[in-house]
Design an enzyme around this catalytic site. Sequence first.
Site: not given
Ligand code: PGA
Length: 339
Positions: A79, A81, A173, A175, A245, A251, A291
């Site tokens: 992803n 983003k 997601h 976010e 998640e 993140g 992460s």
């Molecule tokens: P990350 O993000 O691996 O940077 O923690 C995962 C995600 O948001 O799908």
Amino acid sequence: MERSGMPGGDAAAPKGQVAPEETLAAEGVNKAVPLAIRIIILRGAKTHHPFQADSYIPIQKPKENPMNKTLRTPVIAGNWKMNLLPSQTGAFVKELKAATAEADCSAPSGRDACGVVLCVPYVNLCAAIGAAAGSHLKIGAQNCHWAESGAFTGEVSAAMLKDLGVEYVIVGHSERRAYFGDTDQTVHGRTRAALDAGLKVILCVGEVKEERLQGVTLEVVRLQTKIALGGVTEAELRGVVIAYEPVWAIGTGLTATAAQANEVCLAIRDFLAEFYGRDAADAAVIQYGGSMNAGNAAELLAQPDVDGGLIGGASLKAADFAAIVKAAGRQGVSASTVK
Ligand code: PGA
């Protein structure tokens, strides 16, 4: 015989679905008590550690999983983003293609040992699709609108993505939920629209830190899953990857432990079994995300109910992402040889 799946959406209430009243009765909760109170009692009864303010200890003790992973093909999805430019996309995808071609993505059984998906910004999609053409890499988008078309300035429909050659789309997601007002209901609408357009869905669910601390992780992911999949049939479920998640791990560099990740993935699988039956639940692909990186992927992916990962930061460098794909490929190969 196919089950009708989750209640809700446009589908009629599924036959054979256990009514809340029956569930309560099965839990030994007296019917004379008002329903709302009985639900509270039931939740309390199911919450082994009602409040754990000082740790991320799993809510339930991990159970033995009777299933092996051989029924499922793990999916590693990147992803991006809002990162990388359209002009950088083609070269990246070519590098990733080469790096992951070395990974044994094809198990001895003949089925793929690992699916690889890259979800890029809308404006990068054309370049990614062009560069990935004819390879094992699948390209995905990061969102879609719930309507087929209409007066929604700035939005992109699932049909538009499909028309472009997109195969996957991420919905729900955290976010999008946190910054752009996505709710369980809009996530449901996006899921429905994506499936109707013939896209595969990566449905994200997960608790925020406070919810984990309050011991309601499983309730939260069950609710998110149930609403998102309302009306989704057993046949349609095959086009859905669920990404667990934990929001506190995204993140942040703070990864769930392998046991925590597996516990929730297993709980989601058990929850799917209530509506779709055991076989469909055992065939469902349930990823972990938050992460995940080249260093921790192997341990997470070795968990019996973790079928791949949704990778943010570590998908921005082809070599890092390829290392995770290779870890998943190895798991797939070893799982498929252990019969
Ligand atoms: P990350 O993000 O691996 O940077 O923690 C995962 C995600 O948001 O799908």
